[in-house]
Enzyme design. Structure first.
Site, short mmCIF file in Angstrom:
data_model
loop_
_atom_site.label_atom_id
_atom_site.label_comp_id
_atom_site.label_asym_id
_atom_site.label_seq_id
_atom_site.Cartn_x
_atom_site.Cartn_y
_atom_site.Cartn_z
N TYR A 149 -15.50 3.58 3.63
CA TYR A 149 -15.02 3.45 5.00
C TYR A 149 -14.77 4.83 5.61
CZ TYR A 149 -11.62 3.08 8.74
OH TYR A 149 -10.95 3.24 9.92
N ASN A 198 -2.39 -4.29 5.27
CA ASN A 198 -1.57 -3.26 5.91
C ASN A 198 -0.11 -3.66 5.98
OD1 ASN A 198 -4.44 -2.92 7.82
ND2 ASN A 198 -3.68 -1.25 6.59
C1 UD1 Z 1 -4.80 2.07 5.92
C2 UD1 Z 1 -6.15 2.66 5.64
C3 UD1 Z 1 -6.59 3.47 6.82
C4 UD1 Z 1 -6.57 2.63 8.08
C5 UD1 Z 1 -5.17 2.08 8.28
C6 UD1 Z 1 -5.12 1.14 9.45
C7 UD1 Z 1 -6.15 2.99 3.22
C8 UD1 Z 1 -6.18 3.98 2.10
N1 UD1 Z 1 -6.10 3.49 4.45
O1 UD1 Z 1 -3.87 3.16 6.00
O2 UD1 Z 1 -7.90 3.94 6.59
O3 UD1 Z 1 -6.92 3.43 9.17
O4 UD1 Z 1 -4.79 1.35 7.12
O5 UD1 Z 1 -3.80 1.02 9.90
O6 UD1 Z 1 -6.18 1.80 3.01
N2 UD1 Z 1 2.35 -0.54 1.78
C9 UD1 Z 1 3.23 -1.18 0.92
N3 UD1 Z 1 3.08 -2.53 0.76
C10 UD1 Z 1 2.10 -3.25 1.38
C11 UD1 Z 1 1.21 -2.58 2.24
C12 UD1 Z 1 1.36 -1.21 2.42
O7 UD1 Z 1 4.11 -0.56 0.35
O8 UD1 Z 1 2.01 -4.47 1.15
C13 UD1 Z 1 2.51 0.91 1.99
C14 UD1 Z 1 1.30 1.71 1.57
O9 UD1 Z 1 1.42 2.13 0.25
C15 UD1 Z 1 1.37 2.90 2.54
C16 UD1 Z 1 2.05 2.31 3.81
O10 UD1 Z 1 2.67 1.11 3.38
O11 UD1 Z 1 2.21 3.88 2.02
C17 UD1 Z 1 1.06 2.00 4.90
O12 UD1 Z 1 0.01 1.21 4.36
P1 UD1 Z 1 -1.10 0.56 5.30
O13 UD1 Z 1 -0.46 -0.15 6.42
O14 UD1 Z 1 -2.03 -0.22 4.42
O15 UD1 Z 1 -1.84 1.81 5.92
P2 UD1 Z 1 -2.53 3.07 5.21
O16 UD1 Z 1 -2.79 2.81 3.80
O17 UD1 Z 1 -1.75 4.27 5.59
#
Ligand code: UD1
Length: 340
Positions: A149, A198
């Site tokens: 991606y 997310n």
């Molecule tokens: C992800 C994508 C990024 C995309 C963005 C859209 C990856 C590596 N990156 O970013 O390319 O542009 O989404 O918004 O996937 N978290 C938890 N528990 C959960 C879900 C997430 O603890 O159930 C934490 C993750 O570890 C991270 C933070 O929340 O630290 C944000 O996660 P997320 O919303 O998935 O976004 P990104 O990983 O930053």
């Protein structure tokens, strides 16, 4: 008044951008194949904006539809949202990602060139910074990719920049940090299928009782509370950035910009803020780190302020409140003529 083609305009960021464009006095045509968008969004856009978008149902991979769209509408500029965006899925089906995201961009740019439409805003992502080591992250930071991606987004940036070296394209590359929230009307928002990847959509499902608890992926990072830091930006602020970007392109000013708030927020801080919006603490547990996550990703937003005059205005509470309003409205089966 400009007329903008929004590829993927029925999707999450595209639909909010439609409302911001109309509010700024522009008009837009939406090209969407509805593979990841609900056709009901169009009625809602009509209702929010007071102007019904022209809609072309089709894919950016379909050159004939692209040519017809440019021929039928006097397009001044394109904002290209249409793409696949799930990091995990991209590692399972990379070729599908290359086709939709990279071939789709090339088809679009070829059709735009044939039509003499030279202004293109491109949806990029902070993921192009890989695992940075300098914060906040400036646009000049090294670029890299760790999954298909991210590779497609970085490749598309370079394709557009090299195309602009040869042809009179005027390109705006917007590197989004973490877009969250929803339109304050509660009529449009993010609506992921299945179990969300997310953070905010996942918490919304926990708040609705559809999922039992949030798994916080790792609390042993080198950050103040041990959980990852991200730069969450309200989708309405992000939508406004697109309006300013396209207006800059119409004025002949290309740019590559971070679009974030500059405020790093931890997973636990986000969890607390969402709980405050819902009115009760949401259940969570600490889980192992998620492979591929970087400890910190937050924007230096100063170039967007200088170049576009863009500054994010909506804070974490507004992001959570507007997300929660939208999620509840959806769950209540909010209907266009029966918003009760
Ligand atoms: C992800 C994508 C990024 C995309 C963005 C859209 C990856 C590596 N990156 O970013 O390319 O542009 O989404 O918004 O996937 N978290 C938890 N528990 C959960 C879900 C997430 O603890 O159930 C934490 C993750 O570890 C991270 C933070 O929340 O630290 C944000 O996660 P997320 O919303 O998935 O976004 P990104 O990983 O930053």
């Amino acid at each position: 008044m400009a007329r903008i083609l929004l590829t993927g305009g029925a999707g999450y960021i595209g639909s909010h951008t439609y409302t911001a464009l109309v509010a700024a006095g522009h008009r837009a045509v939406i090209l969407d194949d509805f593979s990841n968008a609900d056709p009901g969004v169009i009625d809602r856009l009509d209702r929010i904006a007071g102007v019904r978008p022209d809609v072309v149902e089709g894919s950016v991979l379909d050159r004939a539809i692209l040519d017809r769209t440019f021929a039928d509408h006097a397009i001044d500029a394109v904002i290209h949202f249409a793409a696949r965006k799930a990091v995990g899925e991209s590692t399972a089906i990379p070729l599908d990602y290359f086709q939709t995201n990279v071939t789709g961009l090339i088809e679009l740019a070829q059709a735009a060139k044939a039509a003499g439409v030279w202004r293109i805003v491109f949806s990029s992502t902070a993921t192009v910074y890989g695992a940075p080591d300098r914060f906040p992250i400036p646009e000049t930071a090294p670029l890299s990719y760790t999954n298909p991606y991210a590779f497609t987004k970085l490749t598309c940036e370079r394709i557009l920049q090299q195309a602009a070296d040869a042809d009179p394209f005027v390109v705006g590359i917007l590197r989004y940090f973490n877009p969250v929230g929803a339109h304050p009307s509660g009529l449009i928002g993010e609506d992921p299928k299945g179990v969300p990847d997310n953070l905010m959509p996942f918490m919304a499902k926990v708040a609705m009782g559809e999922l039992p608890e949030l798994s916080v992926f790792g609390d042993d990072y080198d950050t103040p509370d041990g959980t990852c830091l991200r730069d969450y930006i309200h989708v309405m602020d992000l939508a406004r950035a697109h309006v300013l970007s396209v207006e800059a392109l119409l004025g002949g000013r290309p740019h590559v910009l971070n679009i974030g708030t500059g405020v790093p927020t931890s997973v636990l801080a986000m969890h607390a803020a969402y709980g405050a919006a819902v009115g009760r603490e949401l259940p969570y547990r600490i889980a192992p780190r998620r492979p591929g996550d970087v400890p910190r990703l937050d924007a230096d937003p100063s170039r967007a302020a200088e170049v576009l005059g863009f500054r994010a205005e909506l804070d974490l509470d507004a992001m959570c409140r507007d997300s929660w309003r939208w999620v509840r409205a959806q769950a209540a089966g909010w209907r266009l003529n029966d918003p009760g």
